[in-house]
Design a protein around this motif. Structure first.
Motif, mmCIF file in Angstrom:
data_model
loop_
_atom_site.group_PDB
_atom_site.id
_atom_site.type_symbol
_atom_site.label_atom_id
_atom_site.label_comp_id
_atom_site.label_asym_id
_atom_site.label_seq_id
_atom_site.Cartn_x
_atom_site.Cartn_y
_atom_site.Cartn_z
ATOM 1 N N ASP A 1 -12.188 47.843 -44.239
ATOM 2 C CA ASP A 1 -11.367 47.850 -45.144
ATOM 3 C C ASP A 1 -11.238 46.064 -45.916
ATOM 4 O O ASP A 1 -10.636 46.611 -46.912
ATOM 5 N N PHE A 2 -11.983 45.332 -45.043
ATOM 6 C CA PHE A 2 -10.759 44.124 -45.470
ATOM 7 C C PHE A 2 -11.371 43.490 -46.620
ATOM 8 O O PHE A 2 -10.793 43.068 -47.407
ATOM 9 N N GLU A 3 -12.590 43.437 -47.262
ATOM 10 C CA GLU A 3 -13.023 43.122 -48.181
ATOM 11 C C GLU A 3 -12.251 43.759 -49.469
ATOM 12 O O GLU A 3 -12.343 43.547 -50.447
ATOM 13 N N MET A 4 -12.078 45.607 -49.595
ATOM 14 C CA MET A 4 -11.880 45.746 -50.983
ATOM 15 C C MET A 4 -10.364 45.848 -51.008
ATOM 16 O O MET A 4 -9.729 45.977 -51.345
ATOM 17 N N TYR A 5 -9.623 45.796 -49.410
ATOM 18 C CA TYR A 5 -8.122 46.603 -49.380
ATOM 19 C C TYR A 5 -7.758 45.497 -48.246
ATOM 20 O O TYR A 5 -6.543 45.518 -47.093
ATOM 21 N N PRO A 6 -7.652 44.111 -48.483
ATOM 22 C CA PRO A 6 -7.327 42.810 -47.690
ATOM 23 C C PRO A 6 -5.792 42.998 -47.034
ATOM 24 O O PRO A 6 -5.512 42.985 -45.576
ATOM 25 N N ASP A 7 -4.879 43.842 -48.733
ATOM 26 C CA ASP A 7 -3.917 44.163 -47.845
ATOM 27 C C ASP A 7 -2.748 45.045 -47.341
ATOM 28 O O ASP A 7 -1.894 45.097 -46.787
ATOM 29 N N GLU A 8 -4.447 45.520 -47.253
ATOM 30 C CA GLU A 8 -3.676 47.076 -46.553
ATOM 31 C C GLU A 8 -5.019 47.349 -44.987
ATOM 32 O O GLU A 8 -5.063 48.525 -44.804
ATOM 33 N N HIS A 9 -5.356 45.800 -44.453
ATOM 34 C CA HIS A 9 -5.934 45.847 -43.312
ATOM 35 C C HIS A 9 -6.097 46.484 -42.474
ATOM 36 O O HIS A 9 -4.926 46.150 -41.724
ATOM 37 N N CYS A 10 -6.972 47.006 -41.908
ATOM 38 C CA CYS A 10 -6.937 48.114 -40.581
ATOM 39 C C CYS A 10 -6.071 49.362 -40.493
ATOM 40 O O CYS A 10 -5.483 50.193 -39.881
ATOM 41 N N VAL A 11 -5.306 49.666 -42.202
ATOM 42 C CA VAL A 11 -4.435 50.953 -42.359
ATOM 43 C C VAL A 11 -5.708 51.813 -43.270
ATOM 44 O O VAL A 11 -5.121 52.850 -42.640
ATOM 45 N N LYS A 12 -5.884 51.524 -44.301
ATOM 46 C CA LYS A 12 -7.146 52.049 -44.820
ATOM 47 C C LYS A 12 -8.309 52.240 -44.759
ATOM 48 O O LYS A 12 -8.248 53.358 -45.223
ATOM 49 N N SER A 13 -8.041 51.664 -43.437
ATOM 50 C CA SER A 13 -9.721 52.133 -42.509
ATOM 51 C C SER A 13 -9.547 53.030 -41.964
ATOM 52 O O SER A 13 -10.480 53.879 -42.223
ATOM 53 N N GLN A 14 -8.162 53.007 -41.115
ATOM 54 C CA GLN A 14 -7.901 54.576 -40.809
ATOM 55 C C GLN A 14 -7.970 55.597 -41.836
ATOM 56 O O GLN A 14 -8.834 56.613 -41.112
#
Length: 183
Positions: A56-69
């Motif tokens: 999720d880091f590239e698309m959602y850097p402010d939600e990293h490790c949260v959005k990926s879940q």
């Protein structure tokens, strides 16, 4: 999840070559550590964790490790994979503490692969093939060099694993030398 499926998922959420290459390198490093530490039967899983850790880091850097879940759950992926990938953000963006040795390795080596890569490109050979631990330690002390690589995370990761910083650096260099994705 097979390696190609993990790479396809990574490519779905990451377009920049830097993030794609980083995922492949960390996947290779994780596979090397799985074999080195006696988890060879789980090497595919360790590699998948490495490939997808920054999904999720590239698309959602402010939600990293949260959005990926969220993404992984929507895709029906294994909770072990979801937890493992998210745990590398412990203390930075999530409160999921690395518990399994594999999670600790990911936590410790994610930032370190970036630092080692940065040191390698500064060398005349531009390679990890002749990189020494002492060169990495010297740049590790220079907080301005590769400033985005958290020294605290690297130190904490070594401590979680019960290794010295030198041991962690040495093993990660060896793992990166074995990677087909490191130039």
């Amino acid at each position: 999840m097979k390696k190609q499926e993990a790479l396809s998922l990574l490519e779905e959420y990451n377009k920049g070559e830097f993030h794609l290459k980083h995922g492949r390198i960390v996947g290779d490093v994780m596979r090397w550590f799985a074999n080195e530490l006696g988890y060879g039967d789980e090497a595919d899983f360790w590699e998948t964790v490495g490939i997808l850790h920054d999904l999720d880091f590239e698309m959602y850097p402010d939600e990293h490790c949260v959005k990926s879940q969220e993404i992984m759950r929507e895709k029906g992926l294994d909770e072990r994979l979801i937890r493992a990938t998210a745990s590398h953000g412990y203390g930075l963006c999530v409160d999921i503490k690395p518990e399994h040795e594999m999670e600790k390795v990911l936590y410790a080596t994610d930032e370190l692969t970036g630092l080692i890569g940065a040191v390698a490109v500064m060398r005349p050979s531009k390679s990890v093939s002749d990189l020494e631990v002492s060169s990495v330690k010297k740049k590790f002390k220079d907080k301005k060099f590769a400033a985005g690589c958290s020294r605290d995370v690297i130190r904490n990761g070594a401590e979680m694993l019960g290794w010295t910083l030198e041991e962690l650096i040495e093993k990660t260099i060896l793992a990166m030398r074995a990677s087909e994705n490191v130039d």
